[in-house]
Design a protein around this motif. Structure first.
Motif, PDB file in Angstrom:
ATOM      1  N   ALA A 151       0.961  -1.145   0.045  1.00  0.00           N
ATOM      2  CA  ALA A 151      -0.007   0.098   0.015  1.00  0.00           C
ATOM      3  C   ALA A 151       0.783   1.154  -0.031  1.00  0.00           C
ATOM      4  O   ALA A 151       0.593   2.310  -0.519  1.00  0.00           O
ATOM      5  N   ARG A 152       2.017   1.260   0.860  1.00  0.00           N
ATOM      6  CA  ARG A 152       2.651   2.487   1.032  1.00  0.00           C
ATOM      7  C   ARG A 152       3.450   2.683  -0.418  1.00  0.00           C
ATOM      8  O   ARG A 152       3.526   3.759  -1.077  1.00  0.00           O
ATOM      9  N   GLU A 153       4.111   1.611  -1.065  1.00  0.00           N
ATOM     10  CA  GLU A 153       4.716   1.785  -2.517  1.00  0.00           C
ATOM     11  C   GLU A 153       3.717   2.416  -3.370  1.00  0.00           C
ATOM     12  O   GLU A 153       4.146   3.222  -4.196  1.00  0.00           O
ATOM     13  N   PHE A 154       2.420   1.798  -3.417  1.00  0.00           N
ATOM     14  CA  PHE A 154       1.523   2.221  -4.445  1.00  0.00           C
ATOM     15  C   PHE A 154       1.043   3.891  -4.011  1.00  0.00           C
ATOM     16  O   PHE A 154       1.256   4.535  -4.959  1.00  0.00           O
ATOM     17  N   VAL A 155       0.782   4.338  -3.036  1.00  0.00           N
ATOM     18  CA  VAL A 155       0.772   5.572  -2.621  1.00  0.00           C
ATOM     19  C   VAL A 155       2.136   6.396  -2.901  1.00  0.00           C
ATOM     20  O   VAL A 155       1.995   7.514  -3.683  1.00  0.00           O
ATOM     21  N   GLU A 156       3.100   5.961  -2.468  1.00  0.00           N
ATOM     22  CA  GLU A 156       4.341   6.666  -3.043  1.00  0.00           C
ATOM     23  C   GLU A 156       4.572   6.765  -4.330  1.00  0.00           C
ATOM     24  O   GLU A 156       4.931   7.896  -5.053  1.00  0.00           O
ATOM     25  N   ARG A 163      -8.405  -2.003  -0.654  1.00  0.00           N
ATOM     26  CA  ARG A 163      -7.960  -1.650  -1.855  1.00  0.00           C
ATOM     27  C   ARG A 163      -8.638  -0.142  -2.148  1.00  0.00           C
ATOM     28  O   ARG A 163      -7.733   0.650  -2.570  1.00  0.00           O
ATOM     29  N   ARG A 164      -9.759  -0.066  -1.924  1.00  0.00           N
ATOM     30  CA  ARG A 164     -10.655   1.109  -2.250  1.00  0.00           C
ATOM     31  C   ARG A 164      -9.854   2.241  -1.540  1.00  0.00           C
ATOM     32  O   ARG A 164      -9.752   3.253  -1.934  1.00  0.00           O
ATOM     33  N   ARG A 165      -9.633   1.832  -0.325  1.00  0.00           N
ATOM     34  CA  ARG A 165      -9.135   2.990   0.660  1.00  0.00           C
ATOM     35  C   ARG A 165      -7.628   3.199   0.177  1.00  0.00           C
ATOM     36  O   ARG A 165      -7.097   4.291   0.369  1.00  0.00           O
ATOM     37  N   VAL A 166      -6.929   2.247  -0.296  1.00  0.00           N
ATOM     38  CA  VAL A 166      -5.555   2.675  -0.951  1.00  0.00           C
ATOM     39  C   VAL A 166      -5.729   3.565  -2.094  1.00  0.00           C
ATOM     40  O   VAL A 166      -4.934   4.632  -2.291  1.00  0.00           O
ATOM     41  N   GLY A 167      -6.767   3.326  -2.749  1.00  0.00           N
ATOM     42  CA  GLY A 167      -7.078   4.189  -4.200  1.00  0.00           C
ATOM     43  C   GLY A 167      -7.441   5.617  -3.515  1.00  0.00           C
ATOM     44  O   GLY A 167      -6.994   6.713  -4.299  1.00  0.00           O
ATOM     45  N   ILE A 168      -8.193   5.868  -2.517  1.00  0.00           N
ATOM     46  CA  ILE A 168      -8.554   7.055  -1.896  1.00  0.00           C
ATOM     47  C   ILE A 168      -7.091   7.749  -1.512  1.00  0.00           C
ATOM     48  O   ILE A 168      -6.971   8.772  -1.808  1.00  0.00           O
ATOM     49  N   ALA A 169      -6.243   6.888  -0.913  1.00  0.00           N
ATOM     50  CA  ALA A 169      -5.068   7.714  -0.219  1.00  0.00           C
ATOM     51  C   ALA A 169      -4.380   8.132  -1.473  1.00  0.00           C
ATOM     52  O   ALA A 169      -3.607   9.252  -1.302  1.00  0.00           O
ATOM     53  N   GLN A 170      -4.218   7.430  -2.485  1.00  0.00           N
ATOM     54  CA  GLN A 170      -3.284   7.928  -3.643  1.00  0.00           C
ATOM     55  C   GLN A 170      -3.923   9.073  -4.231  1.00  0.00           C
ATOM     56  O   GLN A 170      -3.148   9.985  -4.720  1.00  0.00           O
TER      57      GLN A 170
END
Ligand code: ATP
Length: 241
Positions: A92-97, A139-146
């Motif tokens: 999740a961190r790498e994706f948002v990064e 996953r949706r929340r990772v999407g919101i984070a990005q």
């Protein structure tokens, strides 16, 4: 912040947007409408992914047209598409990064910005987990984070609450209200109850046309949002018939 005038998008013979004029300012702006109303098309125009067939759109003082360079705007907006592709091997961190890097969040700001975005969506404790191991709602929340990383002045969230459970939906509405204090947030949904409580203003689209603009209280009929929403749609359809 965002101004659109007589905006039209046509896919072959079909009008996805048929003359929409609106102005979106700082705050939470709800975009409602049934399936096929044109919500995603409008959000994608504002995200610089579709060039309008006619009319004009301006985001953060820049016109969106074939002649303008979209990169300047893309750096300053967060966008969550209806269906976001994930890299399952990323954490999740790498994706948002990765998205922070695409948006050119200054490198010095990354160590703070990325954990902050993950914390705001309630995923601080899952940051180092691979995306393929996360549930659909996570996953949706990772999407919101990005989308929110780096706190962009414009946030475009297309059906962000899809897959979130009731508790997460409530938390998400709180996050929306917080984000709307400093950003122009546009959030689309076909479920009026989902977003209305967090919205400052709402727009209802039907068959590519705007049929309502106002506050949630103005949309509600005798305090019932769902009933007000249905009434707006049925009177627009009667008029069009
Ligand atoms: N790439 C495309 N090619 C052709 N028609 C399209 C395309 N994308 C959307 N449309 C059409 O444009 C109209 C508006 O679609 P859009 O996805 O913007 O609606 P929506 O309000 O986001 O709907 P939903 O709630 O189902 O996501 C629909 O009639 C749809 O079939």
């Amino acid at each position: 912040m965002i101004q659109i005038e007589d905006l039209t998008v046509r896919y072959r013979a079909r009008h996805a947007l048929a003359g929409v004029t609106a102005r979106f300012d700082v705050g939470v702006n709800g975009l409602l409408g049934p399936n096929g109303a044109g919500k995603s098309t409008l959000v994608r125009v504002l995200a610089t992914l579709i060039t309008p067939t006619s009319g004009s759109a301006e985001v953060l003082g820049r016109r969106l047209d074939a002649a303008s360079d979209p990169r300047e705007i893309r750096r300053r907006l967060g966008y969550l598409p209806q269906e976001l592709g994930y890299y399952p091997r990323f954490t999740a961190r790498e994706f948002v990064e990765h998205f922070a890097w695409l948006k050119e969040v200054p490198a010095a700001g990354l160590p703070d910005a990325v954990p902050r975005a993950l914390e705001r969506v309630g995923l601080a404790d899952r940051a180092d987990e691979k995306i393929r191991r996360l549930s659909g709602g996570m996953r949706r929340r990772v999407g919101i984070a990005q989308a929110i990383v780096g706190e962009p002045p414009v946030l475009l969230l297309d059906e962000p609450a899809t897959g979130l459970d009731p508790e997460q939906r409530m938390e998400f509405r709180q996050l929306l209200a917080e984000l709307g204090r400093q950003s122009c947030v546009i959030v689309s949904s076909h479920l009026v109850e989902d977003v209305a409580k967090a919205c400052d203003r709402m727009w209802v689209l039907d068959a590519g046309r705007p049929v309502f603009e106002g506050t949630p209280a103005e949309l509600a009929a005798d305090g019932d949002l769902e009933a007000g929403y249905r009434a707006v749609l049925s009177s627009a359809r009667e008029e069009a018939a």
